[in-house]
Design a protein around this motif. Structure first.
Motif, mmCIF file in Angstrom:
data_model
loop_
_atom_site.group_PDB
_atom_site.id
_atom_site.type_symbol
_atom_site.label_atom_id
_atom_site.label_comp_id
_atom_site.label_asym_id
_atom_site.label_seq_id
_atom_site.Cartn_x
_atom_site.Cartn_y
_atom_site.Cartn_z
ATOM 1 N N PRO A 288 0.814 -1.211 0.000
ATOM 2 C CA PRO A 288 0.000 0.000 0.000
ATOM 3 C C PRO A 288 0.850 1.265 0.000
ATOM 4 O O PRO A 288 2.035 1.240 0.312
ATOM 5 N N ALA A 289 0.217 2.347 -0.393
ATOM 6 C CA ALA A 289 0.790 3.682 -0.201
ATOM 7 C C ALA A 289 -0.238 4.418 0.648
ATOM 8 O O ALA A 289 -1.107 5.111 0.134
ATOM 9 N N ASN A 290 -0.150 4.206 1.950
ATOM 10 C CA ASN A 290 -1.213 4.635 2.853
ATOM 11 C C ASN A 290 -1.268 6.148 3.027
ATOM 12 O O ASN A 290 -0.280 6.863 2.781
ATOM 13 N N ALA A 291 -2.421 6.610 3.458
ATOM 14 C CA ALA A 291 -2.613 8.038 3.719
ATOM 15 C C ALA A 291 -3.618 8.180 4.851
ATOM 16 O O ALA A 291 -4.804 8.402 4.618
ATOM 17 N N ALA A 292 -3.144 8.029 6.082
ATOM 18 C CA ALA A 292 -4.006 8.232 7.237
ATOM 19 C C ALA A 292 -4.481 9.683 7.265
ATOM 20 O O ALA A 292 -3.737 10.592 6.886
ATOM 21 N N PRO A 293 -5.716 9.937 7.693
ATOM 22 C CA PRO A 293 -6.223 11.306 7.694
ATOM 23 C C PRO A 293 -5.313 12.314 8.386
ATOM 24 O O PRO A 293 -5.135 13.438 7.888
ATOM 25 N N ALA A 294 -4.715 11.956 9.517
ATOM 26 C CA ALA A 294 -3.822 12.902 10.200
ATOM 27 C C ALA A 294 -2.612 13.224 9.350
ATOM 28 O O ALA A 294 -2.112 14.364 9.346
ATOM 29 N N SER A 295 -2.121 12.235 8.601
ATOM 30 C CA SER A 295 -1.002 12.456 7.701
ATOM 31 C C SER A 295 -1.400 13.358 6.540
ATOM 32 O O SER A 295 -0.629 14.217 6.100
ATOM 33 N N MET A 296 -2.623 13.169 6.040
ATOM 34 C CA MET A 296 -3.122 14.014 4.958
ATOM 35 C C MET A 296 -3.217 15.471 5.403
ATOM 36 O O MET A 296 -2.865 16.385 4.641
ATOM 37 N N LEU A 297 -3.676 15.672 6.609
ATOM 38 C CA LEU A 297 -3.772 17.035 7.135
ATOM 39 C C LEU A 297 -2.392 17.684 7.213
ATOM 40 O O LEU A 297 -2.200 18.834 6.803
ATOM 41 N N ALA A 298 -1.423 16.936 7.727
ATOM 42 C CA ALA A 298 -0.069 17.466 7.823
ATOM 43 C C ALA A 298 0.489 17.794 6.446
ATOM 44 O O ALA A 298 1.185 18.808 6.259
ATOM 45 N N GLU A 299 0.180 16.956 5.461
ATOM 46 C CA GLU A 299 0.670 17.205 4.111
ATOM 47 C C GLU A 299 0.049 18.467 3.527
ATOM 48 O O GLU A 299 0.705 19.217 2.800
ATOM 49 N N GLN A 300 -1.214 18.723 3.841
ATOM 50 C CA GLN A 300 -1.838 19.971 3.391
ATOM 51 C C GLN A 300 -1.110 21.181 3.972
ATOM 52 O O GLN A 300 -0.871 22.181 3.277
ATOM 53 N N LEU A 301 -0.764 21.090 5.253
ATOM 54 C CA LEU A 301 -0.049 22.195 5.883
ATOM 55 C C LEU A 301 1.347 22.359 5.291
ATOM 56 O O LEU A 301 1.807 23.486 5.055
ATOM 57 N N ALA A 302 2.020 21.239 5.035
ATOM 58 C CA ALA A 302 3.350 21.306 4.427
ATOM 59 C C ALA A 302 3.272 21.928 3.038
ATOM 60 O O ALA A 302 4.142 22.727 2.651
ATOM 61 N N ASN A 303 2.233 21.568 2.278
ATOM 62 C CA ASN A 303 2.065 22.158 0.951
ATOM 63 C C ASN A 303 1.795 23.646 1.030
ATOM 64 O O ASN A 303 2.247 24.430 0.186
ATOM 65 N N THR A 304 1.059 24.061 2.061
ATOM 66 C CA THR A 304 0.749 25.476 2.237
ATOM 67 C C THR A 304 1.997 26.275 2.607
ATOM 68 O O THR A 304 2.249 27.355 2.071
ATOM 69 N N ILE A 305 2.772 25.723 3.522
ATOM 70 C CA ILE A 305 4.020 26.394 3.925
ATOM 71 C C ILE A 305 4.987 26.463 2.754
ATOM 72 O O ILE A 305 5.666 27.475 2.544
ATOM 73 N N ALA A 306 5.083 25.353 1.999
ATOM 74 C CA ALA A 306 5.927 25.273 0.806
ATOM 75 C C ALA A 306 7.374 25.666 1.086
ATOM 76 O O ALA A 306 7.991 26.415 0.332
ATOM 77 N N ALA A 307 7.910 25.154 2.180
ATOM 78 C CA ALA A 307 9.294 25.441 2.541
ATOM 79 C C ALA A 307 10.232 24.452 1.851
ATOM 80 O O ALA A 307 9.864 23.315 1.570
ATOM 81 N N GLN A 308 11.434 24.903 1.596
ATOM 82 C CA GLN A 308 12.465 24.052 1.007
ATOM 83 C C GLN A 308 13.540 23.853 2.067
ATOM 84 O O GLN A 308 14.241 24.787 2.450
ATOM 85 N N GLY A 309 13.644 22.620 2.567
ATOM 86 C CA GLY A 309 14.481 22.375 3.737
ATOM 87 C C GLY A 309 15.838 21.791 3.430
ATOM 88 O O GLY A 309 16.280 20.879 4.125
ATOM 89 N N MET A 310 16.515 22.300 2.413
ATOM 90 C CA MET A 310 17.806 21.712 2.040
ATOM 91 C C MET A 310 18.873 21.935 3.109
ATOM 92 O O MET A 310 19.790 21.128 3.260
ATOM 93 N N LEU A 311 18.747 23.030 3.845
ATOM 94 C CA LEU A 311 19.708 23.361 4.899
ATOM 95 C C LEU A 311 18.964 23.629 6.202
ATOM 96 O O LEU A 311 17.782 23.975 6.197
ATOM 97 N N TRP A 312 19.684 23.550 7.304
ATOM 98 C CA TRP A 312 19.086 23.942 8.582
ATOM 99 C C TRP A 312 18.596 25.378 8.507
ATOM 100 O O TRP A 312 17.473 25.680 8.917
ATOM 101 N N GLN A 313 19.407 26.263 7.943
ATOM 102 C CA GLN A 313 19.062 27.686 7.971
ATOM 103 C C GLN A 313 17.909 28.030 7.025
ATOM 104 O O GLN A 313 17.253 29.055 7.202
ATOM 105 N N THR A 314 17.638 27.178 6.023
ATOM 106 C CA THR A 314 16.519 27.494 5.137
ATOM 107 C C THR A 314 15.170 27.173 5.771
ATOM 108 O O THR A 314 14.141 27.621 5.261
ATOM 109 N N SER A 315 15.153 26.401 6.815
ATOM 110 C CA SER A 315 13.943 26.123 7.589
ATOM 111 C C SER A 315 14.326 25.283 8.798
ATOM 112 O O SER A 315 14.242 24.053 8.761
#
Length: 461
Positions: free
Chosen positions: A81-108
């Motif tokens: 499976p490629a599961n998607a628990a509702p709590a995980s889906m909610l977090a992904e929505q927030l991550a998409n909204t923030i749209a941060a790029q975390g390549m370095l510590w200082q970038t986020s």
């Protein structure tokens, strides 16, 4: 679209998502389309002028859902499976909204530090102990590639990344026939070559033979090859095979070879202490990968790689040009140096939400149910005339076939999937065409699982 419109459409999308999941049991699991049918529904050229979101959303509803294989369907028992628990889906929505790029510590900073803490949480949840640290990749394929590149460079004393592979002795990597094709891809991409991926024979339990492994390494050294590493299976994709991790690691340690354990699917089950004997000895590995998106409920994509010592992998993959330096804090962790991609999404957020929303006890209960239901289904199928269990349950995965032979088994699988109530896939084992059943969809019930036997009975009647 502006942010005010986004707010309104996000609410509409949430309502659509709720209705979609509520109605999944009423849909066929697999899309009933032919190649090219969906593409033909789209215009051949992009629009010159902006279109109304009402029109765009209406086209989405008309075209996309009927053209999907529904991975969140409770009777999806194909692949892993490629599961998607509702709590995980909610977090992904927030991550998409923030749209941060975390390549370095200082970038986020939050991206890096939450990821570090989630690696500790998961390490403890799986019983790996304090010797491991880790990072998140997009998939186990990338984690395995990272490990194979590290094997190569460690064996070559890091000459490959400096001067290339020309003139170096051929590097050898060792696996069992049950290893995932991602290892094949890794040796190709790493420049090692398919011919240098050595398949070690397995025993009656489909586990790599340590003696054969030791013999192959010795023979390769005598022939001028350069043994570099071993990839061990902990829950193979085909039939759920497990190598004898402890015994194979003893060979690796005696030979000085780097080791990677592929537990992409089965690793999630190790949050249940009773399943940990299946990967006994894993604490001696250099690298371990498991995918929380396969069986733990994290939304795809989310693959966790644990490392006993990250230094060799960072030395292999890390680059720090001046523009990527963190001037005020030289010793912070920059996870882009641990992975192949430079850019990094906020994948740790869904792990944080997931683990807190369900708790380890809640996640364990789901996995235990899946294992128990798979065993019950296996027993039920075994009682159907003409059905043979080929490989018994390995956790929640088993295979079956018809005694009438490969052609009849393949025809049955086609009929099952065209029926639409459940979705299964195939593999080959000992030369036979067999049907795989893998229970692991996050919201499936015992009734959903037992539907497989009901469908088989009906179609064979």
């Amino acid at each position: 679209m502006n942010h005010d419109e986004l707010r309104d459409w996000s609410k509409r999308a949430a309502d659509w998502g709720h209705a979609y999941h509520a109605g999944l049991r009423d849909r066929p699991v697999r899309a009933a389309t032919t190649p090219g049918e969906i593409a033909a529904m789209l215009p051949p050229a992009p629009p010159e002028q902006a279109e109304a979101m009402e029109t765009i959303f209406a086209d989405f509803e008309r075209i996309v859902p009927p053209g999907l294989t529904h991975w969140q369907h409770p009777r999806f028992f194909a692949y892993f499976p490629a599961n998607a628990a509702p709590a995980s889906m909610l977090a992904e929505q927030l991550a998409n909204t923030i749209a941060a790029q975390g390549m370095l510590w200082q970038t986020s900073p939050a991206l890096t530090e939450i990821e570090q803490v989630m690696m500790v949480w998961l390490r403890e949840a799986l019983g790996l102990g304090p010797g491991f640290t880790g990072t998140i990749h997009d998939s186990a394929t990338t984690a395995t590639l990272s490990a194979v590149l590290t094997m190569r460079e460690r064996a070559l004393d890091w000459k490959g990344i400096e001067t290339g592979l020309s003139g170096q002795p051929p590097v050898r990597i060792y696996v069992s026939p049950e290893a995932h094709s991602s290892v094949d891809k890794a040796v190709r991409v790493a420049g090692i070559g398919q011919a240098n991926l050595v398949r070690i024979p397995t025993d009656a339990h489909n586990a790599m033979k340590p003696g054969a492994l030791a013999g192959a390494i010795a023979a390769d050294r005598a022939a001028g090859f350069l043994p570099a590493g071993i990839v061990l299976v902990a829950g193979g994709t085909s039939i759920g095979a497990f190598d004898g991790i402890r015994d194979c690691l003893q060979v690796a340690q005696a030979e000085g070879l780097y080791t990677h354990v592929d537990a992409a699917w089965a690793g999630s089950a190790m949050i249940c202490p009773e399943f940990r004997p299946l990967w006994d000895g894993v604490e001696g590995a250099d690298s371990v990968v498991f995918n929380p998106h396969k069986w733990l409920g994290a939304q795809f994509d989310c693959a966790v790689q644990f490392l006993a010592d990250p230094a060799p992998q960072v030395r292999t993959l890390g680059l720090r040009p001046v523009f990527l330096e963190t001037l005020e804090h030289e010793e912070v962790v920059n996870f882009n140096e641990w992975t192949v991609p430079m850019g990094r999404r906020f994948r740790a957020l869904k792990l944080w939400f997931l683990i807190r929303a369900y708790g380890l006890d809640g996640l364990r209960a789901r996995i235990r149910d899946h294992v128990a239901w798979a065993e019950a289904l296996c027993t039920d199928l075994a009682g159907i005339e003409g059905v043979e269990i080929v490989t018994g349950p390995s956790l929640s995965l088993f295979t079956f076939a018809l005694t009438a032979g490969d052609a009849a088994t393949e025809a049955l699988l086609t009929r099952i999937n065209e029926d639409g109530r459940v979705y299964l896939t195939q593999t080959r084992h000992d030369g036979r065409f067999v049907i795989r059943v893998q229970v692991g969809q996050f919201d499936c019930t015992r009734e959903d699982v037992m539907t497989v036997a009901a469908v088989v009975r009906e179609l064979l009647a």
